[in-house]
Write a protein that holds these residues in place. Sequence first.
Motif, PDB file in Angstrom:
ATOM      1  N   THR A 142       2.273   1.879  -3.983  1.00 52.51           N
ATOM      2  CA  THR A 142       1.605   1.619  -4.901  1.00 52.51           C
ATOM      3  C   THR A 142       0.841   3.211  -5.230  1.00 52.51           C
ATOM      4  O   THR A 142       0.520   4.123  -4.037  1.00 52.51           O
ATOM      5  N   GLY A 143       0.971   3.313  -6.573  1.00 48.99           N
ATOM      6  CA  GLY A 143      -0.013   4.986  -6.876  1.00 48.99           C
ATOM      7  C   GLY A 143      -1.606   5.029  -6.365  1.00 48.99           C
ATOM      8  O   GLY A 143      -1.667   4.314  -5.800  1.00 48.99           O
ATOM      9  N   ARG A 144      -2.207   5.769  -6.984  1.00 48.60           N
ATOM     10  CA  ARG A 144      -3.238   6.472  -6.881  1.00 48.60           C
ATOM     11  C   ARG A 144      -4.320   5.253  -6.926  1.00 48.60           C
ATOM     12  O   ARG A 144      -5.135   5.136  -5.613  1.00 48.60           O
ATOM     13  N   PHE A 145      -4.603   4.229  -7.122  1.00 44.98           N
ATOM     14  CA  PHE A 145      -5.135   3.667  -7.733  1.00 44.98           C
ATOM     15  C   PHE A 145      -4.756   2.242  -6.896  1.00 44.98           C
ATOM     16  O   PHE A 145      -5.528   1.188  -7.023  1.00 44.98           O
ATOM     17  N   GLY A 146      -3.381   1.787  -5.781  1.00 49.61           N
ATOM     18  CA  GLY A 146      -2.954   0.816  -5.452  1.00 49.61           C
ATOM     19  C   GLY A 146      -2.775  -0.344  -6.749  1.00 49.61           C
ATOM     20  O   GLY A 146      -2.960  -1.457  -6.265  1.00 49.61           O
ATOM     21  N   ILE A 147      -2.562  -0.365  -7.885  1.00 49.25           N
ATOM     22  CA  ILE A 147      -2.394  -1.081  -8.776  1.00 49.25           C
ATOM     23  C   ILE A 147      -0.448  -1.501  -8.746  1.00 49.25           C
ATOM     24  O   ILE A 147      -0.287  -0.654  -8.451  1.00 49.25           O
ATOM     25  N   TYR A 149       0.623  -1.174  -0.150  1.00 45.82           N
ATOM     26  CA  TYR A 149      -0.036   0.001  -0.022  1.00 45.82           C
ATOM     27  C   TYR A 149       0.893   1.109   0.349  1.00 45.82           C
ATOM     28  O   TYR A 149       0.606   1.778  -0.751  1.00 45.82           O
TER      29      TYR A 149
END
Lengths: 365, 357
Positions: free
Chosen positions: A108-113, A105
């Motif tokens: 990762t980036g904005r969307f958690g990919i 978490y």
Amino acid sequence: MGSCYFEVCGLSAGYHKEPVIRDISFTVRRGEILALIGPNGAGKSTLLRCISGQLGIWSGSVSLGGRKLSDMSRQELSRCMATVFTDRTHAELMTCEEVVAGGRYPYTGRFGILSEQDRAIVRDSMEKTCISDIRDRDFHKISDGQRQRVLLARALCQQPDIILLDEPVSYLDIRYKLEFLTTLQKLVKERRMTVVMSLHELDLAQRIADRVLCIREGAAARFGTPQEVFRDGYIGRLFGIERGSLEEGSCVAELEAAAGAPEVFVLAGNGSGRDTYRRLQRDGVPFATGILYTHDLDYPTARALASEVVSLPGERAMCGEQFQAAKRLVDQCTEAVVCRDSFGPWEEENRKLLEYILESGKVKK
Amino acid sequence: MRDRNDVTAPTDNGASSYHNKITHDIICFAALGVLILALLVCNLCIGSVEIPLRDIFGSLGSGGRGADGTVRSILWQIRMPRAAAACILGGALGLAGYLLQTFFHNPIAGPFVLGISSGAKLTVALVMVFLLGSRVRVSSWGMILAAFAGAFLAMGFVIVMAGRVDHMAMLIVSGVMIGYICSAATDLVVTFAQDADIVNLHNWSQGSFSGITWENVAVMAVVVAAALVSVVCLAKPIGAYQTGEGYAVSVGVNLRLLRVMMVLLSSILAACITAFAGPVSFVGIAVPHLVKRLFGTAKPLIMIPACFLGGSVFCLFCDLLARTLFAPTELSVSTVTAVFGAPVVIAVMLKRRKGRS
């Protein structure tokens, strides 16, 4: 890094204006394991929650590598501190791998990919905790021991400098307890991580911890290496043990001894008497035993359970004094139990005692 | 600092199952999309006046000209806004249900059972009756605002209750109770407001997509779209929150902000639905579960759009039945949604019990 890598200073906190922990201070070096021990409700979990930021700090400070945690952003903090707590983990329809990947978490980036590198770290964490084989299993359908290791893997994914664990091995069977702590120990040494964990398993705490902090009624009591803490009957006092006893050298517990004048004399030594002592304790029969060297395997159990023990320190030879004392006890008892029939040349008194007991006719067939 | 790249090279066996999942998700999304289109067309065709497919496409192509006057006005003034509303509000319901279930960690939460819809219904009824009396027309925005106030109050009550009861069934009971209180108060208001226009209000208070105008649709589209985008942006923290609140904090989620956002967004969605269609039951509870089974995952990034589409499908289907089943008599849409939604709730509870034993 300095000698005190993780530092807690004058920490106080609580729930609903009710203080639970007061003025706790301690330091841990990098790569060390600190075990928190203490009675139920003493504030171990509260302390851990407080350090992790899940509970507000009333006063005091926590710093990691010289930086105060309160000065770090949430993301920064979550990149250097991970937790394995006892809260129920909701993971509906999630595989173990997905739960572990949750630890990425903070990275990762904005969307958690997940990136390819994130995936590699997830795999690596699972390998380190030996759960690669269950990665596609449903998280709710694995055993407690596996679950704890999945949660440890998730914490590892955060690539933390410090891991906080709250009673990580409670509810695990002995195999999983040992497996979990061994894994943890290996990881700590490999990655030079710092660990702060509460443990109810005193024996394991004594073995795994570099330092032990005793918490009693919300305050820090003894703090030091296991050798410094587990001595002088301190653990018994810390937990307020009244019935039964704990031998601190190896953390072996014995139930409450039968009270009263000895009824049975047990001739033991060389570890031959422990089972008899415990059987007598179960039957509620007070007994006396001897003649034991204080380094004998039977000695800790005898101390804990026997009404009277005839003993002498290992550097002295047995002499008439102990024989007379033991003889008096045999006379007092109505029954005798003989646990061994061969003796070394240094314990001539025990051989004489055996003869005396056999002559007295107090040995039951 | 440490080396963060000390990891093994990726292997292939993990990647293939990952791609399978993606293919599965795409197929499911496509299926939902096709269902929505099909149901939209059905909703436009079927009714007391049957409109052939050809006429619909003709009318759409010519931007409302062609066809004869009645058919055109039925299509453009009644069926199209109604279908659009069912689609948008259905999606909003599914999404609101998902948010509430996640927020309370409670699988049978939804805007209707928690009394949030009923709270919104009460304030909307109060505002409508009050303003009808003084002959002022209530705008769409005014309705939403009124509904939001009610939804927010009911939500506040439920949150307070959630802090005091530790059993999830008790939370639902308290929500149902507040729902009853609000409904009773609404009935009282509606009964004693003696205006001819109030007949509509009665229909509305049972839950119905009828009487929706294009202006309504425009407003709800804006509100729901904004909420949907916001929820999608929260997908990542919601995912962490789902696994556990303490855990969410430890990976760096601003828990308080996330909670406030979830409460606000679910209240806005619930308010929007109630303002235009009245309280619609069971969609909010049932859709997230159906969607979860369909996709086989609870990942927010999948669940959020999927719940929206699932809600649309569910409502379009139920509204179609509500209109046509006993035509010309129209059922309230809640009647139909309950028939299909309630069994899902029962199934969920039975499954949980089985899982525990």
